[in-house]
Structures are given as structure tokens and as C-alpha cells.
Design an enzyme around this catalytic site. Structure first.
Site, short mmCIF file in Angstrom:
data_model
loop_
_atom_site.label_atom_id
_atom_site.label_comp_id
_atom_site.label_asym_id
_atom_site.label_seq_id
_atom_site.Cartn_x
_atom_site.Cartn_y
_atom_site.Cartn_z
N ARG A 101 33.59 -47.80 23.14
CA ARG A 101 34.31 -47.91 24.41
C ARG A 101 33.38 -47.45 25.53
NH1 ARG A 101 38.14 -45.32 20.89
NH2 ARG A 101 40.02 -46.59 20.54
N LYS A 152 39.44 -41.72 21.94
CA LYS A 152 40.71 -41.36 22.56
C LYS A 152 41.36 -40.20 21.81
CE LYS A 152 41.87 -45.84 24.60
NZ LYS A 152 42.88 -46.93 24.67
N HIS A 179 33.75 -54.17 27.51
CA HIS A 179 34.77 -54.55 26.54
C HIS A 179 34.50 -55.90 25.91
CE1 HIS A 179 37.52 -51.25 26.46
NE2 HIS A 179 38.47 -51.97 25.91
N ARG A 200 32.37 -54.99 23.02
CA ARG A 200 33.20 -54.32 21.99
C ARG A 200 34.06 -55.35 21.24
NH1 ARG A 200 35.90 -49.51 20.34
NH2 ARG A 200 38.17 -49.63 20.39
N HIS A 214 40.61 -47.27 16.15
CA HIS A 214 42.02 -47.54 16.43
C HIS A 214 42.90 -46.65 15.55
CE1 HIS A 214 41.18 -51.90 18.01
NE2 HIS A 214 41.02 -50.98 18.93
N TYR A 249 42.51 -59.13 16.39
CA TYR A 249 41.26 -59.82 16.08
C TYR A 249 41.44 -60.83 14.95
CZ TYR A 249 39.18 -56.40 19.14
OH TYR A 249 38.87 -55.63 20.24
#
Length: 296
Positions: free
Chosen positions: A146, A170, A239, A242, A265, A274
Site C-alpha cells: 500500500r 492497516k 494502487h 498493487r 487483507h 481479484y
């Protein structure tokens, strides 16, 4: 209500260590709901029941607010009530079971692997800032980072195994990601000239022309400039690299769990988007190869 909202935001900042951007989203969403409650004569969070929350969501939807925005607001409110439950302020979470309006899932943009390789293979020259830009782009595509994760990297993060890198994602969660040969080479070229740009006591791996830690917007602007110079047809941004990293891995391996781990994730449903990209690729192969699908 304001007092508990402030306490919850403090919890997100200090205990969960969320990013300033995520904190801003929580604060904006919950302040909007609190203001609405005031207009409805709702004085405490405990008075906000499921019926009123559904009414709020329906009102927002009729007002033209997109389902994705309402979905995020309900998610913020759900997290607040989980906190209030933990603190003993409420007895239940009224947001549980409330479904937001359906959101059409948008496929993230990607680039073809050959196009991307051609873009990244362009020689950066000897300019330190171009060597830095090249190293950042190689690392984005190599490891699926990210933007905030790349910005937060320090030089000390590169002192271990050159083939792997530990990043903080995150929610302050760390994960180890692989670093490809091309990215390692580009980072080494940048480190050879970094001292000419970086301030003496700056720990950041990637720095601006002023010597301090590079700003996310600077990265976005430099990548856009790189793409223009190379005549790329796509708008290049972090992004995009990514997403391309994820879809190219999934096309080759089919291992959704591995891609989930590499992307960081928390929920595999986030990674599953995806699979739609992968199916698009398979559909193109089918259209081009199947005797009953090929155009004469």
C-alpha cells in the site's frame, strides 16, 4: 453522545492505531449520524435502535447517497456500538443484521504484465530522484505494498534478508512480503545515491528532494510524470501496481489465500474481487481459443 464519540475515536487512535485518513473517515461518518440523531431528538447512543438506523440509511439512500458510502457509515456505527458494548454503555449492537443498499463492485484497474514490464524496464538514468522513483515503483509491483506502507519504510527495514521485507499495514498489523530481484537491484541503486538527497538524521528509506520522508502525494505525482515520459496509455498510480501485483499472481498461481496474505487483507472477501479479474482473463483466452467462440 459527543463524549462517547470522542472516547471511541481516542480508542481507534491509541489502541487500534489506525491511520489519520481512516480516523478522519470514522469521525466524519459518526459525526454525521450524531447530528442526525440530534435532529431526531435522540439524546444517547442507547436510544438509537435498529428501526431508527434503518430509517437513517433509507433516508440517505433516497437522498442520492451511494450505497458504498452508506455501507461505510453503517460499518463505522457498528464498530462504535461494539466499543460501547465493551464499555458497558449499551446492551446490544443494533447495527448487526442491518444490510446496506447493494453496491456494484468495481473491478480495480490493472496493467498487462508485458506493458508493465516495459514501463518499469525504462532506464532511470543517473538522477537520484529518478533512481528513487524507479525503486519505489519496482517495490510497489514486486511486493504489493500500500502507499502508506511504502512511505513508512525506514532504511533499517532493509538490513535483514534482502529477499523479504516486514511492513506494517492497516491496524498496525505486520506481515512479511517477498522482494523480487528487480526491486532489490533498484533499491540498491537508490541507496548508493540516497545520501546526496537525505538529511543526515533521516531514517526514511525514501525521501523527498528536501531530505525528509517523502509525502504520499509526491509519490503519486512522480509516478504520473514517469508514465507520461514513457508514453504509457494508463494513468500510473500506487494502487494500480498493487492491483496488478495481485491479479498477475492470481492468474499464475490460482492461490487466493496466498494472495490474501501477501496483500495483508484481514478478510478473504476483500481479496476475492481479484477472482473476477482472473475470470476476465480466462474469458478472453476462451474467446480466442475455443472453436465455437472464435470469430471466423
Amino acid at each position: 453522545m459527543q463524549n462517547w464519540l470522542n472516547r471511541f475515536l481516542g480508542h481507534l487512535r491509541h489502541e487500534r492505531r489506525l491511520s489519520p485518513h481512516t480516523l478522519s473517515n470514522y469521525a466524519r461518518d459518526l459525526e454525521r449520524i450524531r447530528a442526525w440523531c440530534m435532529g431526531q431528538q435522540i439524546k444517547t447512543w442507547g436510544q438509537l435502535d435498529a428501526h431508527r438506523i434503518r430509517f437513517y440509511a433509507a433516508q440517505r439512500h433516497r437522498g442520492g447517497i451511494k450505497g458504498k458510502s452508506i455501507q461505510r457509515e453503517l460499518s463505522s456505527l457498528r464498530s462504535l456500538f461494539n466499543y460501547l458494548l465493551r464499555e458497558g454503555e449499551v446492551d446490544s449492537n443494533p447495527v448487526q443484521g442491518i444490510r446496506p443498499p447493494k453496491v456494484q463492485r468495481r473491478l480495480p484497474p490493472t496493467m498487462d504484465a508485458d506493458q508493465l514490464s516495459q514501463l518499469l524496464d525504462a532506464a532511470p538514468g543517473e538522477n537520484p530522484l529518478e533512481l528513487r522513483d524507479h525503486a519505489m515503483m519496482e517495490l510497489f509491483y514486486s511486493s504489493g505494498l500500500r502507499l502508506a506502507e511504502l512511505v513508512a519504510l525506514d532504511c533499517r527495514d532493509m538490513t535483514g534478508d534482502p529477499g523479504t521485507l516486514e511492513v506494517t499495514g492497516k491496524g498496525a498489523k505486520t506481515r512479511r512480503v517477498p522482494v523480487g530481484r528487480k526491486a532489490i537491484q533498484a533499491i540498491r541503486h537508490w541507496l548508493d545515491v540516497r545520501e546526496a538527497v537525505a538529511a543526515a538524521d533521516e531514517p526514511a528509506l525514501f525521501v523527498s528532494r528536501r531530505g525528509g520522508r517523502i509525502h504520499p502525494r509526491t509519490i503519486q505525482a512522480r509516478m504520473k510524470l514517469w508514465a507520461i515520459k514513457q508514453g504509457a496509455s494508463h494513468h500510473l498510480h500506487p494502487h494500480l501496481l498493487r492491483h496488478s501485483f495481485a491479479s498477475h499472481l492470481l492468474e499464475s498461481s490460482g492461490d487466493l489465500r496466498a494472495v490474501q496474505e501477501l496483500l495483508g487483507h484481514a478478510d478473504i472477501s476483500t481479496t476475492q474481487i481479484y477472482t473476477h479479474l482472473d475470470f476476465q482473463h480466462l474469458a478472453r483466452v476462451y474467446d480466442a481459443a475455443h472453436p465455437r467462440a472464435k470469430k471466423k
